[in-house]
Design an enzyme around this catalytic site. Structure first.
Site, mmCIF file in Angstrom:
data_model
loop_
_atom_site.group_PDB
_atom_site.id
_atom_site.type_symbol
_atom_site.label_atom_id
_atom_site.label_comp_id
_atom_site.label_asym_id
_atom_site.label_seq_id
_atom_site.Cartn_x
_atom_site.Cartn_y
_atom_site.Cartn_z
ATOM 1 N N ALA A 81 -0.127 -1.574 -9.676
ATOM 2 C CA ALA A 81 0.745 -1.258 -10.663
ATOM 3 C C ALA A 81 1.591 -2.507 -11.085
ATOM 4 O O ALA A 81 2.545 -2.427 -12.155
ATOM 5 C CB ALA A 81 1.680 0.006 -10.583
ATOM 6 N N TYR A 115 9.622 -6.852 8.377
ATOM 7 C CA TYR A 115 8.773 -7.242 7.363
ATOM 8 C C TYR A 115 7.676 -8.512 7.822
ATOM 9 O O TYR A 115 6.754 -8.236 7.751
ATOM 10 C CB TYR A 115 9.751 -8.068 6.041
ATOM 11 C CG TYR A 115 8.720 -8.480 4.770
ATOM 12 C CD1 TYR A 115 8.102 -7.507 3.886
ATOM 13 C CD2 TYR A 115 8.477 -9.699 4.597
ATOM 14 C CE1 TYR A 115 7.282 -8.014 2.823
ATOM 15 C CE2 TYR A 115 7.722 -9.968 3.637
ATOM 16 C CZ TYR A 115 7.107 -9.356 2.949
ATOM 17 O OH TYR A 115 6.283 -9.769 1.798
ATOM 18 N N ASP A 120 1.041 7.999 -1.831
ATOM 19 C CA ASP A 120 2.070 7.240 -1.096
ATOM 20 C C ASP A 120 1.460 6.575 0.170
ATOM 21 O O ASP A 120 1.330 7.630 1.124
ATOM 22 C CB ASP A 120 3.265 8.321 -0.875
ATOM 23 C CG ASP A 120 4.346 7.759 -0.124
ATOM 24 O OD1 ASP A 120 4.353 6.451 0.258
ATOM 25 O OD2 ASP A 120 5.491 8.324 -0.079
ATOM 26 N N GLY A 146 2.968 -3.313 -1.052
ATOM 27 C CA GLY A 146 3.907 -3.633 -0.180
ATOM 28 C C GLY A 146 5.305 -3.415 -0.538
ATOM 29 O O GLY A 146 5.554 -3.395 -1.877
#
Ligand code: NAD
Length: 253
Positions: free
Chosen positions: A10, A151, A41, A71
């Protein structure tokens, strides 16, 4: 018609890849939190299983191309959430689509990051528990740490998970590679770059080319990695970062 699945379709890099594959004539199933043919999700086990189940249903159990781009950024407070989406949201989908990819000698690109090697200790317990422990073990290793601490670790673990699968997946005829982008102008990057506490550290990362990438510049390389022109590329981690990794680690590769 050739069939593709893209997570994170998206926005940002995933949406540019989607546009490129649709232009090539692919039937593309996007997976994302919203604005996608499959909404799920990927931070939860149930979300990941329903994404796999629904995408396979839509595509009749066969996939030519898989791109895992969903991400979350390192500027968020919740380090566990970022590791859940960035690691398990990629690797569980990868494994869940393996047989469907093998049926069509498929091709996959997973998005890692050049931050995977920024001062990263390969023995960091977060990384080893992501790779070798249970999700509960990994969440315990992360504890209350913010995403700044998870991360790079999650992206490092993703790259190693790809390389660990190269032997078995190559034998099944699936080409599996990762791309390691540097700073790329997307909502994720903007969130990190404009963040009041970590923004300065993010924008201070040196870029020899002296500019951030446009999302479609990454999508173009991903399109190449998925193409016949890259037919012998397998198990590779491709840095596309304007030279940042070379500047930071000139003697390592
Ligand atoms: P983006 O924010 O534009 O797109 C990420 C997409 O992932 C969004 O559509 C978002 O809705 C989706 N997503 C987030 N959480 C999700 C969840 N729980 N379930 C399902 N979908 C979810 O960001 P982007 O920069 O295009 O990111 C694409 C990939 O590239 C990410 O894996 C990111 O870590 C990686 N990356 C980005 C940069 C950068 O500078 N932009 C650098 C290195 C790596």
């Amino acid at each position: 018609m050739k069939k593709a699945v893209i997570s994170g379709s998206a926005s940002g890099i995933g949406s540019c890849v989607k546009a490129r594959l649709e232009k090539q004539g692919y039937d593309v199933i996007g997976i994302d939190l919203k604005d996608a043919s499959v909404t799920a999700d990927l931070s939860t086990t149930e979300g990941r299983s329903s994404a796999i189940r629904n995408a396979l249903k839509e595509l009749g159990g066969e996939i030519d191309i898989l791109v895992l781009a969903a991400g979350l950024g390192g500027h968020l407070d919740d380090g566990q959430l970022v590791a859940k989406v960035n690691y398990y949201g990629a690797i569980e989908l990868l494994d869940g689509f393996r047989d469907a990819l093998a049926a069509r000698k498929g091709r996959c690109v997973v998005i890692s990051s050049n931050s995977a090697q920024m001062g990263t200790d390969p023995e960091n317990p977060i990384i080893t528990s992501l790779l070798d422990g249970s999700e509960a073990d990994a969440m315990e290793a992360i504890g209350e740490l913010p995403a700044a601490a998870t991360y790079g670790a999650s992206k490092h673990a993703v790259a190693r998970a790809i390389r660990r699968r190269a032997a078995e997946w190559g034998a099944k005829g699936i080409r599996l590679n990762a791309i390691a982008p540097g700073q790329t102008e997307t909502p994720l990057f903007r969130g990190a770059a404009d963040h009041p506490t970590i923004g300065q550290a993010v924008t201070a990362i040196p870029i020899p080319m002296a500019r951030v990438a446009a999302a479609d510049e990454l999508a173009g390389v991903i399109e190449f990695m998925l193409s016949d022109a890259a037919a012998y590329m397998h198990g590779s981690i491709i840095y596309v970062d304007g030279g940042t990794d070379a500047q930071l680690r000139p003697d390592a590769f």
